[in-house]
Design an enzyme around this catalytic site. Sequence first.
Site, PDB file in Angstrom:
ATOM      1  N   HIS A 253       1.537  -1.295  -0.182  1.00 46.35           N
ATOM      2  CA  HIS A 253       0.202   0.184   0.220  1.00 46.35           C
ATOM      3  C   HIS A 253       0.316   1.222   0.179  1.00 46.35           C
ATOM      4  CE1 HIS A 253      -3.580   2.114   1.764  1.00 46.35           C
ATOM      5  NE2 HIS A 253      -3.042   2.978   1.161  1.00 46.35           N
TER       6      HIS A 253
ATOM      7  N   HIS B 133       1.574   5.159  -1.925  1.00 50.27           N
ATOM      8  CA  HIS B 133       0.873   6.274  -2.966  1.00 50.27           C
ATOM      9  C   HIS B 133       2.396   6.927  -3.518  1.00 50.27           C
ATOM     10  CE1 HIS B 133      -3.292   6.323  -1.512  1.00 50.27           C
ATOM     11  NE2 HIS B 133      -2.586   5.724  -0.350  1.00 50.27           N
TER      12      HIS B 133
ATOM     13  N   ASP C 106       1.435   2.425   3.848  1.00 49.50           N
ATOM     14  CA  ASP C 106      -0.111   3.601   3.277  1.00 49.50           C
ATOM     15  C   ASP C 106       0.959   5.152   2.645  1.00 49.50           C
ATOM     16  OD1 ASP C 106      -1.961   4.982   2.522  1.00 49.50           O
ATOM     17  OD2 ASP C 106      -2.927   4.894   4.243  1.00 49.50           O
TER      18      ASP C 106
HETATM   19  O1  DOR Z   1      -4.277   9.859   4.041  1.00 45.66           O
HETATM   20  C1  DOR Z   1      -4.299   9.192   3.676  1.00 45.66           C
HETATM   21  N1  DOR Z   1      -4.157   9.871   2.812  1.00 45.66           N
HETATM   22  N2  DOR Z   1      -5.673   8.457   3.311  1.00 45.66           N
HETATM   23  C2  DOR Z   1      -6.255   7.346   1.861  1.00 45.66           C
HETATM   24  O2  DOR Z   1      -6.927   7.025   1.741  1.00 45.66           O
HETATM   25  C3  DOR Z   1      -5.322   8.344   0.721  1.00 45.66           C
HETATM   26  C4  DOR Z   1      -4.067   9.350   1.144  1.00 45.66           C
HETATM   27  C5  DOR Z   1      -3.460   9.811   0.540  1.00 45.66           C
HETATM   28  O3  DOR Z   1      -3.836   9.677  -1.306  1.00 45.66           O
HETATM   29  O4  DOR Z   1      -3.017  10.891   0.453  1.00 45.66           O
HETATM   30 ZN    ZN Z   2      -4.161   5.150   1.543  1.00 44.80          ZN
END
Ligand code: DOR
Ligand code: ZN
Length: 406
Positions: free
Chosen positions: A50, A52, A290
């Site tokens: 996970h 980004h 994340d």
């Molecule tokens: O805190 C978060 N940031 N939660 C998410 O689900 C998306 C993520 C983001 O893309 O910045």
């Molecule tokens: Zn995420």
Amino acid sequence: MIIKGGNVFLDSRFVKRDLFISGEKIVSSSSGEVIDASGKYVVPGLVDMHVHFRDFGEEHKEDWRSGSEAALAGGITTVFDMPNNKVPITSKKLLDQKRDKVSSKALVDFELYISVNNSNVDEINENKIKFVKLYYGHTTGDNKVDDAGDIFKRISKDIVIVVHAEDNRVMEENRKKFDVSEKRYHSLVRDNKAEYTAVKDLIGFAERYGNKLHITHVSCKESAEMIKNAKKRGVKVTCDTCPHYLFLDDSLYDKIGNRAKVNPALKSGEDREALWKYLNDGTIDCVCSDHAPHTLEEKNRDYENCPSGFPGVETTLPLMLTAVNEGKIKLEDFIPKMTTAPAKIFGLERKGQLKEGFDADVVIIDLNKEGAISGNKLQTKVKWSPFEGMKTQGSSVRVIITDKVY
Ligand code: DOR
Ligand code: ZN
């Protein structure tokens, strides 16, 4: 290449032996460059399921080169990138385009999620896609889902549905109850109930229709308990959590204000401690970062304009190794959560183990190496961390990924 004299992670335990690499594979014997791993731990390249990595109009936050460098600095050799790009990845065509663009920049192996919604289920079924992301609650980006039950019903039962679980109705109710000027407003709105209400519904769908459900970034004790019970009933549910839910809690707002905004929101110290229990008893299958970078300028804005998310791809391993040194989890119990477990859940056949024939993704860990987390020193473009100043013990010292040594 020969990695000599290390404690090698094989079949769920560490054994002292040499590890041989030839080309892109682990082999039974080879000659060539010798890497001394004595006193170190040799583990499969970590899989972060996970992240980004942005790019595509958001390269001021991160791009695939800086994201890859950050991953390698953190011992991560495979990442799964989320589909909430500026133009959300909701079709096979967009997925293929993203893969083409990313391939030339990525220094790590990767998988890409497609975002499932009520209109693209048939397309997903027809294209033999193995896993999807479902945004059950609203978060960064436009990924709206109208009827999640309908998706669970219609989607192919071989597909792993990875879900962001927060319930929009609960959050709406909470918004009416609290004032935005409250320091912990974000956590009051996105509270335990917001998450576990969603988790309950999602488990219900998976139980009814027989799907493979993976709940990502579990943040509170009630959700973990529900998942534990569902597993006992035989529901095909797995889950993960992230270092920010294991090491931080809602007291972070006192220190860094709005910057502590993340979705799901940080919960209480009690939840934080409970998650360690569920990590150790096997309820929580995986750990992921994340990694969701936003610049400091963006994070310093007022509540409404401050985006949610933390960078974390390179701090995950040192933090988890620190926990190993503190006795919160055993090394041999943690390593599978970023290797064999994600490889099994997502069907990565050549990743996650150091057996002959597997990809030569290897991380050498020094469990004694001390450090302190400092945003300035990170490879991510955003140069800040919610873990700023935390002392760490243990980190990766070498990363080998299909023949390249970092
Ligand atoms: O805190 C978060 N940031 N939660 C998410 O689900 C998306 C993520 C983001 O893309 O910045
Ligand atoms: Zn995420």
